[in-house]
Write a protein that holds these residues in place. Structure first.
Motif, mmCIF file in Angstrom:
data_model
loop_
_atom_site.group_PDB
_atom_site.id
_atom_site.type_symbol
_atom_site.label_atom_id
_atom_site.label_comp_id
_atom_site.label_asym_id
_atom_site.label_seq_id
_atom_site.Cartn_x
_atom_site.Cartn_y
_atom_site.Cartn_z
ATOM 1 N N VAL A 187 2.466 2.422 2.773
ATOM 2 C CA VAL A 187 2.026 3.890 3.538
ATOM 3 C C VAL A 187 3.293 2.691 5.084
ATOM 4 O O VAL A 187 3.343 1.799 5.165
ATOM 5 C CB VAL A 187 0.264 3.610 4.324
ATOM 6 N N LEU B 214 -4.559 5.480 10.583
ATOM 7 C CA LEU B 214 -5.234 6.255 10.901
ATOM 8 C C LEU B 214 -6.281 6.916 9.466
ATOM 9 O O LEU B 214 -7.153 7.992 9.715
ATOM 10 C CB LEU B 214 -4.424 7.529 11.252
ATOM 11 N N SER B 215 -5.746 5.888 8.500
ATOM 12 C CA SER B 215 -6.344 6.237 7.318
ATOM 13 C C SER B 215 -8.037 5.557 6.611
ATOM 14 O O SER B 215 -9.191 6.206 5.787
ATOM 15 C CB SER B 215 -5.525 6.277 6.028
ATOM 16 N N ILE B 216 -8.245 3.896 7.815
ATOM 17 C CA ILE B 216 -8.807 3.301 7.341
ATOM 18 C C ILE B 216 -10.234 3.572 8.079
ATOM 19 O O ILE B 216 -10.242 4.615 9.350
ATOM 20 C CB ILE B 216 -8.798 2.197 8.090
ATOM 21 N N GLU C 182 1.396 3.827 11.070
ATOM 22 C CA GLU C 182 0.067 4.757 11.833
ATOM 23 C C GLU C 182 -0.961 5.848 10.251
ATOM 24 O O GLU C 182 -2.142 5.719 10.531
ATOM 25 C CB GLU C 182 1.179 6.389 12.321
ATOM 26 N N SER C 183 0.353 5.718 9.218
ATOM 27 C CA SER C 183 -0.406 6.050 8.104
ATOM 28 C C SER C 183 -2.032 5.628 8.298
ATOM 29 O O SER C 183 -2.889 5.593 7.729
ATOM 30 C CB SER C 183 -0.141 6.747 6.841
ATOM 31 N N PHE C 184 -1.797 4.240 7.655
ATOM 32 C CA PHE C 184 -2.621 2.938 7.433
ATOM 33 C C PHE C 184 -3.425 3.244 8.090
ATOM 34 O O PHE C 184 -4.914 3.067 8.114
ATOM 35 C CB PHE C 184 -1.983 1.699 7.112
ATOM 36 N N LYS D 70 0.445 -1.529 0.013
ATOM 37 C CA LYS D 70 -0.074 0.293 0.248
ATOM 38 C C LYS D 70 1.100 1.336 0.003
ATOM 39 O O LYS D 70 0.133 2.685 -0.076
ATOM 40 C CB LYS D 70 -1.070 -0.397 0.870
#
Length: 173
Positions: free
Chosen positions: A164, A171-173, A167-169, A162
């Motif tokens: 990412v 917080l993005s879902i 943390e980005s993953f 992905k």
């Protein structure tokens, strides 16, 4: 101490929008504080929780690799976000979005960990449920000795695919 006789059920306790489950542990993960909402969802009394390992509420459908990642992040003195499926004393389960941070004394030394959990988005639960199922399958395939490493490798592979960070993953879902 976790009661091994508790049988997970299909009964979900859904957090209310304004609920925040708060707990604090010592450096070894023993609970030193839990707010009333944490006590409510856990199904344990305050006396039963205090001094117990925080994994007293660990659901067996949570991959060990997630907790390995969490502890590795905390040992690096960083905060960690994670979706966690917990189990109440009666076998019910509840999902949380946890933010766990090192707690420091007046000199800046880590003296424990502070966790605040809130209600996750249903769409996020669907994503992590699928991922955690795959991680659990990988843990079973690898066996107890290599379970954490195997599920972490799967998680890291997903993140690379992905493009990412963890943390980005999360917080993005």
């Amino acid at each position: 101490m976790k009661d091994k006789s508790i049988v997970p059920t299909q009964h979900e306790l859904v957090m209310r929008e304004d609920d925040f489950l708060v707990s604090r542990t010592d450096l070894k993960g023993r609970i030193t504080y839990g707010n009333q909402i944490f006590i409510e969802y856990s199904g344990y009394s305050e006396q039963e929780l205090l001094g117990s390992q925080h994994n007293i509420v660990r659901h067996p459908e949570m991959p060990r690799g997630v907790f390995k990642f969490l502890w590795d992040t905390l040992q690096a003195q960083q905060e960690c976000f994670a979706y966690v499926k917990n189990m109440s004393r009666d076998g019910s389960y509840y999902w949380v979005l946890a933010n766990v941070t090192p707690s420091r004394d007046a000199q800046g030394n880590v003296e424990g960990y502070f966790s605040v959990r809130r209600k996750p988005k249903p769409s996020a639960i669907a994503v992590v449920s699928d991922l955690y199922h795959k991680m659990l399958e990988e843990e079973r395939r690898a066996g107890p000795k290599d379970a954490c490493a195997a599920s972490l490798a799967l998680l890291n592979g997903v993140l690379v695919q992905k493009e990412v960070s963890y943390e980005s993953f999360i917080l993005s879902i």
